[in-house]
Design an enzyme around this catalytic site. Structure first.
Site, PDB file in Angstrom:
ATOM      1  N   PHE A 141       3.041  -2.065   4.132  1.00 52.28           N
ATOM      2  CA  PHE A 141       2.492  -2.854   3.023  1.00 52.28           C
ATOM      3  C   PHE A 141       3.177  -4.215   2.950  1.00 52.28           C
ATOM      4  CE2 PHE A 141       2.028  -4.259  -1.349  1.00 52.28           C
ATOM      5  CZ  PHE A 141       0.670  -4.067  -1.542  1.00 52.28           C
ATOM      6  N   GLU A 142       2.380  -5.269   2.805  1.00 48.45           N
ATOM      7  CA  GLU A 142       2.907  -6.630   2.719  1.00 48.45           C
ATOM      8  C   GLU A 142       3.419  -6.907   1.306  1.00 48.45           C
ATOM      9  OE1 GLU A 142       4.561  -9.648   3.474  1.00 48.45           O
ATOM     10  OE2 GLU A 142       3.261  -9.276   5.211  1.00 48.45           O
ATOM     11  N   GLU A 194       4.406 -12.094  -1.757  1.00 42.87           N
ATOM     12  CA  GLU A 194       3.220 -12.489  -2.528  1.00 42.87           C
ATOM     13  C   GLU A 194       2.746 -13.898  -2.184  1.00 42.87           C
ATOM     14  OE1 GLU A 194       5.768  -9.930  -5.384  1.00 42.87           O
ATOM     15  OE2 GLU A 194       6.129 -11.682  -4.101  1.00 42.87           O
ATOM     16  N   GLU A 222      -2.227  -5.381  -7.310  1.00 36.33           N
ATOM     17  CA  GLU A 222      -1.393  -6.146  -6.382  1.00 36.33           C
ATOM     18  C   GLU A 222      -0.804  -7.337  -7.135  1.00 36.33           C
ATOM     19  OE1 GLU A 222      -3.625  -3.700  -3.507  1.00 36.33           O
ATOM     20  OE2 GLU A 222      -4.293  -4.872  -5.211  1.00 36.33           O
ATOM     21  N   SER A 223       0.223  -7.077  -7.940  1.00 33.64           N
ATOM     22  CA  SER A 223       1.054  -8.094  -8.609  1.00 33.64           C
ATOM     23  C   SER A 223       0.568  -8.487 -10.009  1.00 33.64           C
ATOM     24  CB  SER A 223       1.298  -9.291  -7.702  1.00 33.64           C
ATOM     25  OG  SER A 223       1.988  -8.871  -6.532  1.00 33.64           O
ATOM     26  N   CYS A 255      -0.042  -9.609  -3.745  1.00 36.05           N
ATOM     27  CA  CYS A 255       0.610  -9.200  -2.502  1.00 36.05           C
ATOM     28  C   CYS A 255      -0.399  -8.485  -1.602  1.00 36.05           C
ATOM     29  CB  CYS A 255       1.809  -8.297  -2.818  1.00 36.05           C
ATOM     30  SG  CYS A 255       1.379  -6.836  -3.807  1.00 36.05           S
ATOM     31  N   PHE A 260       3.328   2.857  -9.295  1.00 37.71           N
ATOM     32  CA  PHE A 260       2.276   3.224  -8.361  1.00 37.71           C
ATOM     33  C   PHE A 260       2.610   4.561  -7.700  1.00 37.71           C
ATOM     34  CE2 PHE A 260       2.199  -1.333  -8.883  1.00 37.71           C
ATOM     35  CZ  PHE A 260       0.858  -1.603  -9.041  1.00 37.71           C
ATOM     36  N   SER A 280       5.661  -2.473 -10.758  1.00 39.52           N
ATOM     37  CA  SER A 280       5.387  -3.837 -11.209  1.00 39.52           C
ATOM     38  C   SER A 280       5.665  -3.946 -12.688  1.00 39.52           C
ATOM     39  CB  SER A 280       3.926  -4.226 -10.944  1.00 39.52           C
ATOM     40  OG  SER A 280       3.674  -4.409  -9.570  1.00 39.52           O
ATOM     41  N   HIS A 330       8.095  -7.215  -8.857  1.00 42.06           N
ATOM     42  CA  HIS A 330       7.253  -6.342  -8.038  1.00 42.06           C
ATOM     43  C   HIS A 330       8.101  -5.739  -6.934  1.00 42.06           C
ATOM     44  CE1 HIS A 330       3.836  -7.905 -10.216  1.00 42.06           C
ATOM     45  NE2 HIS A 330       4.335  -9.109 -10.015  1.00 42.06           N
ATOM     46  N   GLU A 360       9.598   1.056   0.314  1.00 48.13           N
ATOM     47  CA  GLU A 360       9.630   1.830   1.556  1.00 48.13           C
ATOM     48  C   GLU A 360      10.645   1.286   2.544  1.00 48.13           C
ATOM     49  OE1 GLU A 360       5.115   2.000   0.517  1.00 48.13           O
ATOM     50  OE2 GLU A 360       6.832   0.726   0.067  1.00 48.13           O
TER      51      GLU A 360
END
Length: 337
Positions: free
Chosen positions: A6-7, A10, A66-67, A81, A226, A232, A245, A249
């Site tokens: 996961f990227e 952001e 995502e953010s 992100c 999540f 977040s 955020h 992992e």
């Protein structure tokens, strides 16, 4: 989800608008008059959704899948992100604002260097493509424009900035500053705290357990956890926001912290706020971007990092028309336990 992970890094877009100062609806509400469905439609184009929200007298703060999204009367900030297509929000947001009698007068786009750049979709394939796309979607009145890649000794931590304005930049407050902190290689034990273990109260428990709630005790916190991991939060303190955020992992762990302050605040507050935020994660590498019209902010960053065992490895400074000075610094742990 990117193919290889996961990227976390952001993309951040900030748009400023102006309208009729004699219209109380513009000065008091402005963009906050946008209905939720309109915002959701924009976010759908970006490829994210709202998962939680809070607001006060000054602005509305949304935690996204995502953010984050922040909506002020004449300013909107979206930070996303993953493989979101953030820049696709520019055109619809300008259109929605125009329907409210607001005209765009400033745009700022910033991001770090992606961990998984090959997983990014159009128009985020590379910074050159992003700049081309932004310029194609901004009106010609935003004539003061500049794009820059601010380097560091490690090419994995460059800072990308695009800024444009239609005038002398009056919409960017002279005393206001923005600090964007990106942290990688988080302490593994601390990162494990951001894996979901509880039920409905998991977010609140995570905020308290990790020390995030102590970064700014005055702030009203809107948080979200999540599944199976990730966190977040948006902090609301008067007319200022903060946001965190976390992608915990192992192998591509990442956390970001952003907040807005004033150069007229106690300068020790800047140091303490940064120290508290970084101590939550104890990262091996930290990059800090400050955007301000005053030098007091970036000179304080090193004072916050050094007591944590983080040494400044690179420093870059650049001036942007009407938006102020951007200073980009990177720090790495002198000794990793």
């Amino acid at each position: 989800m990117a193919a290889s992970g996961f990227e976390g890094f952001e993309k951040r877009l900030e748009l400023h608008f102006f309208g009729d100062d004699n219209d109380p609806a513009v000065t008091t509400m402005g963009l906050r008059l946008l209905d939720f469905e309109s915002l959701e439609n924009v976010l759908r184009v970006v490829q994210c959704t709202v998962v939680s929200a809070v607001g006060n007298h000054f602005f509305d703060a949304y935690v996204l899948s995502e953010s984050s999204l922040f909506v002020y009367p004449t300013k909107i900030i979206i930070k996303t992100c993953g493989t979101t297509q953030l820049l696709k929000s520019i055109r619809p947001l300008i259109h929605l604002a125009k329907n409210l009698g607001l005209t765009i007068c400033g745009c700022r786009y910033t991001r770090g260097t992606f961990i998984f750049p090959k997983s990014q979709p159009f128009p985020h394939i590379n910074f050159k493509q992003e700049v081309i796309y932004i310029e194609e979607n901004l009106p010609s009145n935003l004539c003061f424009r500049k794009a820059s890649v601010m380097p560091s000794k490690n090419p994995s931590y460059s800072w990308h900035v695009f800024s444009s304005s239609s005038d002398n930049g009056a919409h960017f407050s002279d005393g206001e500053f923005t600090v964007e902190v990106c942290m990688t290689e988080l302490d593994r034990v601390l990162a494990r705290k951001f894996f979901k273990t509880g039920g409905d109260s998991a977010a609140k428990e995570m905020t308290e357990l990790t020390g995030i709630g102590n970064i700014n005790p005055r702030a009203l916190i809107c948080d979200f956890v999540f599944d199976p991991c990730g966190y977040s939060m948006n902090g609301v303190d008067g007319d200022r926001y903060s946001t965190i955020h976390v992608t915990p992992e192992d192998g591509f762990s990442y956390a970001s912290f952003e907040y807005v302050g004033s150069v007229y605040d106690d300068q020790d507050d800047i140091v303490e706020t940064l120290k508290k935020a970084v101590q939550v994660f104890k990262p091996a590498t930290v990059s800090v971007s400050t955007t301000s019209h005053r030098r007091e902010v970036w000179t304080r960053v090193a004072h916050a990092m050094e007591p944590l065992g983080l040494k400044c490895r690179s420093f870059a400074m650049d001036e942007f028309p009407t938006a102020g000075t951007v200073v980009f610094q990177t720090f790495t742990a002198a000794r990793r336990k």
